[in-house]
Design an enzyme around this catalytic site. Structure first.
Site, PDB file in Angstrom:
ATOM      1  N   CYS A   1      37.389  45.637  53.294  1.00 18.60           N
ATOM      2  CA  CYS A   1      37.475  45.456  54.736  1.00 18.60           C
ATOM      3  C   CYS A   1      37.915  44.035  55.037  1.00 18.60           C
ATOM      4  O   CYS A   1      37.452  43.091  54.414  1.00 18.60           O
ATOM      5  CB  CYS A   1      36.176  45.729  55.475  1.00 18.60           C
ATOM      6  SG  CYS A   1      35.589  47.415  55.369  1.00 18.60           S
TER       7      CYS A   1
ATOM      8  N   ARG B   1      42.691  44.316  51.375  1.00 16.15           N
ATOM      9  CA  ARG B   1      41.231  44.456  51.344  1.00 16.15           C
ATOM     10  C   ARG B   1      40.769  45.842  51.772  1.00 16.15           C
ATOM     11  O   ARG B   1      39.585  46.170  51.643  1.00 16.15           O
ATOM     12  CB  ARG B   1      40.582  43.414  52.257  1.00 16.15           C
ATOM     13  CG  ARG B   1      40.830  41.989  51.841  1.00 16.15           C
ATOM     14  CD  ARG B   1      40.149  41.057  52.802  1.00 16.15           C
ATOM     15  NE  ARG B   1      38.721  41.116  52.654  1.00 16.15           N
ATOM     16  CZ  ARG B   1      37.992  40.218  52.014  1.00 16.15           C
ATOM     17  NH1 ARG B   1      38.562  39.169  51.483  1.00 16.15           N
ATOM     18  NH2 ARG B   1      36.697  40.341  51.930  1.00 16.15           N
TER      19      ARG B   1
ATOM     20  N   TRP C   1      37.960  49.666  54.514  1.00 13.61           N
ATOM     21  CA  TRP C   1      37.793  50.418  53.268  1.00 13.61           C
ATOM     22  C   TRP C   1      36.495  51.195  53.483  1.00 13.61           C
ATOM     23  O   TRP C   1      35.415  50.612  53.546  1.00 13.61           O
ATOM     24  CB  TRP C   1      37.695  49.473  52.083  1.00 13.61           C
ATOM     25  CG  TRP C   1      37.592  50.196  50.778  1.00 13.61           C
ATOM     26  CD1 TRP C   1      38.627  50.693  50.043  1.00 13.61           C
ATOM     27  CD2 TRP C   1      36.405  50.504  50.042  1.00 13.61           C
ATOM     28  NE1 TRP C   1      38.141  51.293  48.903  1.00 13.61           N
ATOM     29  CE2 TRP C   1      36.785  51.194  48.874  1.00 13.61           C
ATOM     30  CE3 TRP C   1      35.034  50.267  50.267  1.00 13.61           C
ATOM     31  CZ2 TRP C   1      35.865  51.643  47.939  1.00 13.61           C
ATOM     32  CZ3 TRP C   1      34.131  50.725  49.332  1.00 13.61           C
ATOM     33  CH2 TRP C   1      34.552  51.406  48.173  1.00 13.61           C
TER      34      TRP C   1
ATOM     35  N   ASN D   1      32.320  43.850  57.822  1.00 13.76           N
ATOM     36  CA  ASN D   1      32.597  44.084  56.398  1.00 13.76           C
ATOM     37  C   ASN D   1      31.245  44.072  55.697  1.00 13.76           C
ATOM     38  O   ASN D   1      30.481  43.127  55.866  1.00 13.76           O
ATOM     39  CB  ASN D   1      33.505  42.957  55.869  1.00 13.76           C
ATOM     40  CG  ASN D   1      33.686  43.034  54.368  1.00 13.76           C
ATOM     41  OD1 ASN D   1      33.526  44.099  53.770  1.00 13.76           O
ATOM     42  ND2 ASN D   1      34.027  41.911  53.767  1.00 13.76           N
ATOM     43  N   GLY D   2      30.965  45.110  54.900  1.00 11.14           N
ATOM     44  CA  GLY D   2      29.672  45.165  54.203  1.00 11.14           C
ATOM     45  C   GLY D   2      29.010  46.512  54.430  1.00 11.14           C
ATOM     46  O   GLY D   2      29.657  47.470  54.855  1.00 11.14           O
TER      47      GLY D   2
ATOM     48  N   GLU E   1      41.471  48.317  29.175  1.00 14.99           N
ATOM     49  CA  GLU E   1      42.234  47.779  30.298  1.00 14.99           C
ATOM     50  C   GLU E   1      43.500  48.608  30.536  1.00 14.99           C
ATOM     51  O   GLU E   1      43.843  48.912  31.678  1.00 14.99           O
ATOM     52  CB  GLU E   1      42.569  46.299  30.014  1.00 14.99           C
ATOM     53  CG  GLU E   1      43.460  45.621  31.030  1.00 14.99           C
ATOM     54  CD  GLU E   1      42.902  45.559  32.437  1.00 14.99           C
ATOM     55  OE1 GLU E   1      41.726  45.926  32.660  1.00 14.99           O
ATOM     56  OE2 GLU E   1      43.668  45.181  33.347  1.00 14.99           O
TER      57      GLU E   1
ATOM     58  N   LYS F   1      44.341  50.654  34.012  1.00 16.73           N
ATOM     59  CA  LYS F   1      45.574  50.471  34.795  1.00 16.73           C
ATOM     60  C   LYS F   1      46.238  51.817  35.071  1.00 16.73           C
ATOM     61  O   LYS F   1      46.695  52.072  36.175  1.00 16.73           O
ATOM     62  CB  LYS F   1      46.570  49.544  34.078  1.00 16.73           C
ATOM     63  CG  LYS F   1      46.177  48.091  34.008  1.00 16.73           C
ATOM     64  CD  LYS F   1      46.425  47.292  35.270  1.00 16.73           C
ATOM     65  CE  LYS F   1      45.166  47.001  36.011  1.00 16.73           C
ATOM     66  NZ  LYS F   1      44.291  45.965  35.614  1.00 16.73           N
TER      67      LYS F   1
ATOM     68  N   GLU G   1      44.119  53.816  37.693  1.00 11.37           N
ATOM     69  CA  GLU G   1      44.086  53.351  39.075  1.00 11.37           C
ATOM     70  C   GLU G   1      45.451  53.396  39.748  1.00 11.37           C
ATOM     71  O   GLU G   1      45.525  53.532  40.966  1.00 11.37           O
ATOM     72  CB  GLU G   1      43.462  51.958  39.196  1.00 11.37           C
ATOM     73  CG  GLU G   1      44.241  50.836  38.595  1.00 11.37           C
ATOM     74  CD  GLU G   1      43.580  49.470  38.846  1.00 11.37           C
ATOM     75  OE1 GLU G   1      43.633  48.630  37.956  1.00 11.37           O
ATOM     76  OE2 GLU G   1      43.022  49.248  39.942  1.00 11.37           O
TER      77      GLU G   1
ATOM     78  N   HIS H   1      34.006  60.813  16.173  1.00 13.53           N
ATOM     79  CA  HIS H   1      32.615  61.085  16.585  1.00 13.53           C
ATOM     80  C   HIS H   1      32.559  61.877  17.892  1.00 13.53           C
ATOM     81  O   HIS H   1      31.538  61.906  18.559  1.00 13.53           O
ATOM     82  CB  HIS H   1      31.848  59.768  16.694  1.00 13.53           C
ATOM     83  CG  HIS H   1      31.832  59.017  15.399  1.00 13.53           C
ATOM     84  ND1 HIS H   1      31.136  59.463  14.302  1.00 13.53           N
ATOM     85  CD2 HIS H   1      32.477  57.892  15.011  1.00 13.53           C
ATOM     86  CE1 HIS H   1      31.329  58.628  13.283  1.00 13.53           C
ATOM     87  NE2 HIS H   1      32.148  57.670  13.696  1.00 13.53           N
TER      88      HIS H   1
ATOM     89  N   LYS I   1      41.326  45.395  47.096  1.00  6.75           N
ATOM     90  CA  LYS I   1      41.144  44.199  46.250  1.00  6.75           C
ATOM     91  C   LYS I   1      39.712  43.728  46.516  1.00  6.75           C
ATOM     92  O   LYS I   1      38.909  44.462  46.883  1.00  6.75           O
ATOM     93  CB  LYS I   1      42.207  43.183  46.689  1.00  6.75           C
ATOM     94  CG  LYS I   1      42.476  42.080  45.705  1.00  6.75           C
ATOM     95  CD  LYS I   1      43.515  42.466  44.682  1.00  6.75           C
ATOM     96  CE  LYS I   1      43.687  41.394  43.626  1.00  6.75           C
ATOM     97  NZ  LYS I   1      44.220  41.933  42.370  1.00  6.75           N
TER      98      LYS I   1
HETATM   99  C1  F6R Z   1      41.488  46.567  38.334  1.00  4.45           C
HETATM  100  C2  F6R Z   1      40.870  45.532  39.146  1.00  4.45           C
HETATM  101  C3  F6R Z   1      39.403  45.578  39.333  1.00  4.45           C
HETATM  102  C4  F6R Z   1      38.826  44.163  39.436  1.00  4.45           C
HETATM  103  C5  F6R Z   1      37.328  44.224  39.777  1.00  4.45           C
HETATM  104  C6  F6R Z   1      36.701  42.845  39.802  1.00  4.45           C
HETATM  105  O1  F6R Z   1      42.861  46.376  38.205  1.00  4.45           O
HETATM  106  O2  F6R Z   1      41.538  44.684  39.677  1.00  4.45           O
HETATM  107  O3  F6R Z   1      38.774  46.313  38.343  1.00  4.45           O
HETATM  108  O4  F6R Z   1      39.023  43.515  38.216  1.00  4.45           O
HETATM  109  O5  F6R Z   1      37.171  44.822  41.022  1.00  4.45           O
HETATM  110  O6  F6R Z   1      37.335  42.032  40.723  1.00  4.45           O
HETATM  111  P1  F6R Z   1      37.192  40.467  40.667  1.00  4.45           P
HETATM  112  O7  F6R Z   1      37.898  39.982  39.457  1.00  4.45           O
HETATM  113  O8  F6R Z   1      37.831  39.976  41.933  1.00  4.45           O
HETATM  114  O9  F6R Z   1      35.727  40.162  40.611  1.00  4.45           O
END
Ligand code: F6R
Length: 606
Positions: free
Chosen positions: A2, A27, A74, A98-99, A478, A482, A485, A501, A601
């Site tokens: 948000c 956001r 969000w 936000n929250g 990782e 990627k 997501e 296993h 984000k």
């Molecule tokens: C995936 C991604 C998320 C962030 C996670 C932590 O591509 O970006 O998994 O890594 O939300 O975010 P930060 O690093 O901002 O604490």
């Protein structure tokens, strides 16, 4: 998670609010809305979906008013819809939030019993009605304090009032909030990024504080209503980094920026003349650190995992890794000889922040590795190591992941030397190899490979697996994250040795499996595991380095070769093709790469 913006000015504010909302869209992008005060009325425009829909709606009316608030959502409580979009308003008050208000159900019941009528399914709406209730018998500041005291959970708030048309209230607990100072106008924003196009003079609210913003002055108060003085910070970075330029997506730009961000970071930390890693003002002596705990979420957690391998390899310290949302609720045995390291690109992730606060409360040694140096996590850590990546706007983390790994590695090499676990010769050799990293990342990015062709198979797949051993195991996690997501394909990262296993049962004819096997000490074992999946019908994409002729393997579907480098540093190179794989697969499927569904984000709710 948000985004909030507020402007009080001597000119109409709706177009500036819209511009800021476009910047804040990373956001949250479930819905958007604006409320302004004009001619003694609150005017609210909201929509489901993106800010460009809101912009179209606003272009059809003339949304006047010199004071206003805006929001991108969000969704947490209530589906993404126009009715649940913020601001939430009564005839007299309008709120953006936000929250999460954890006691909203109880508060709503109480308020309904008092005759209040609710329109949305959100937790936010209770804030509007509480304020209406308190303002019946109290002045503004008391009403704010009483309302905030009633709320459990986390919030950053922006509030405007029909009867006080010159001001905006900002308040925070848990979720970040900043104010900005402009010429004859002042601002409220959920981060400095939202405010940067308007001002570089910023003040951050601390937890529990609220403020009254007028166009010429801003007053700050603590949770009891006592006035507090705050510092004004001057932000320096230019606005250019926030533009896509000729790139189609921020993610593509951010992948390509990695050589330069690595170079910048190395320049910040390595004294090239004396071959020395500088951690300026590192506050602890070598005997004060006997163990390490790395804590983060998502991609940042994966960089913690890579860090565990490095610390174990290069130091004699005991190293543990934790997911912040688990750590914060466990019965932890705090250890004063431990260095607690918090990794976060945004520096605002609610769980990581809460884990940091928990360690601070217990008087632990806390250090953070962040990208946003003005963030809450950076401000509340006892020592901060920035990753110097510049803004990362694409929701999927790319350059920040490499930056986090780099700073963890620098810290690890430094601690290892400073505790006598590696000698001077080895220390200097590691620094020399680090100086090669930027060029090798660049070569890996520019290398001609068949990734766009390979993506066709991934795009059509029901699922896929990513396998690796040693450092390559967290990189497999990782790579899988990627692909999930961005391309919405089920992907699992696994330690290659674990397949037999259980997960081997998932392999079926034609399933794409990525095997990450640089020529390190795990190479032969990983190649054997690769044979096991090939034998069961998997189409293997092998990521290895150029000299992989130690073991000749037939029946590999595709191979991507990366540059040769010291074993420790392979995680930086093998990550690149995985980022591109996810990017091009999502592109092929036509998905919104910078704003994947259901995500945002900066995850400021838990
Ligand atoms: C995936 C991604 C998320 C962030 C996670 C932590 O591509 O970006 O998994 O890594 O939300 O975010 P930060 O690093 O901002 O604490």
């Amino acid at each position: 998670m948000c985004g909030i913006i507020g402007i009080t000015s001597n000119k109409p504010v709706s177009s500036s609010i819209l511009n800021s909302l476009k910047k804040l869209e990373y956001r949250g992008y479930d819905s958007a809305g604006i409320a302004t005060i004009n001619d003694g009325l609150i005017n609210e425009v909201k929509c489901q979906g993106r800010v460009d829909v809101l912009e179209k709606n606003i272009s059809q009316i003339n949304l006047l008013g010199n004071v206003g608030i805006g929001h991108v959502r969000w969704a947490t409580h209530g589906i993404p819809s126009t009715i649940n979009a913020h601001p939430h308003s009564t005839e007299r008050i309008s709120v953006v939030h936000n929250g999460i208000i954890e006691n909203s159900v109880d508060l709503k019941k109480l308020l309904i019993n008092k005759g209040h009528k609710f329109k949305s399914q959100t937790d936010t709406e209770v804030i509007v009605h509480l304020l209406v209730e308190y303002l019946k018998n109290n002045k503004l500041n008391e009403s704010i304090i009483k309302t905030l005291n009633d709320l459990d959970g986390s919030f950053a708030l922006g509030i405007i009032f029909k009867d006080m048309p010159e001001l905006i209230i900002g308040a925070r607990r848990g979720s970040p909030l900043a104010v900005g100072y402009g010429p004859n106008e002042n601002y409220l924003g959920s981060d400095s990024y939202a405010l940067k196009s308007m001002t570089n003079k910023i003040t951050y609210l601390n937890d529990g504080e609220f403020c009254i913003i007028k166009k010429k002055d801003i007053d700050f108060f603590d949770s009891k209503g006592k006035k507090v003085n705050k510092k004004i910070l001057h932000l320096s970075s230019s606005d250019q980094n926030y533009e896509k330029g000729e790139y189609k997506h921020f993610m593509a730009k951010e992948i390509d920026e990695q050589p330069i961000t690595i170079k910048n970071c190395i320049n910040e930390y390595i004294d090239k003349i004396n071959n020395e890693i500088n951690l300026h003002n590192f506050p602890w002596k070598k005997d004060e650190i006997k163990s390490i705990k790395l804590i983060g979420c998502g991609t940042a957690f994966h960089s913690c995992l890579v860090g565990k391998y490095w610390f174990e390899q290069l130091t004699n310290l005991d190293v543990q890794v934790d997911i912040a949302s688990e750590f914060r609720y466990r019965k932890n045995k705090f250890n004063e000889d431990c260095l607690y390291i918090f990794i976060s690109q945004s520096g605002e992730t609610a769980d990581t922040y809460a884990a940091l606060n928990l360690c601070n409360k217990n008087n632990m040694k806390t250090c953070s590795i962040v990208n946003v140096v003005e963030s809450s996590i950076a401000r509340d850590s006892k020592f901060v190591l920035p990753i110097h990546c510049g803004p990362e706007i694409g929701v999927a983390s790319t350059k920040a992941f490499l930056g986090q790994m780099l700073v963890i590695y620098l810290l690890c090499v430094k601690i290892s030397f400073f505790k006598g676990d590696i000698n001077k010769h080895k220390y200097i050799e590691k620094i020399k190899n680090l100086k090669l990293l930027s060029d090798l990342v660049n070569k890996t990015i520019s290398a001609e490979n068949k990734i766009q062709l390979i993506c066709n198979t991934f795009a059509d797949a029901k699922g896929s697996m990513f396998l690796g051993r040693g450092y390559s195991y967290p990189i497999a996690l990782e790579g899988a994250l990627k692909l999930k997501e961005l391309a919405y394909i089920h992907a699992e990262g696994y330690p290659a040795g674990e397949m037999k296993h259980g997960p081997l049962a998932l392999i079926e004819d034609g399933m794409p499996v990525v095997v990450i096997a640089p020529k390190d000490e795990h190479y032969k074992k990983t190649i054997s595991n690769m044979q096991e999946v090939i034998a069961r019908g998997a189409k293997v994409l092998l990521i290895t380095n150029k000299e992989d002729n130690q073991v000749v393997s037939e029946n590999i579907w595709q191979k991507i070769e990366i540059e040769n480098i010291e074993n420790d540093l392979y995680p930086f190179l093998v990550t690149i093709p995985l980022q591109k794989l996810a990017y091009y697969t999502a592109l092929k499927k036509g998905y919104d790469i910078d704003k994947p569904r259901n995500l945002a984000k900066s995850v400021t709710v838990e």
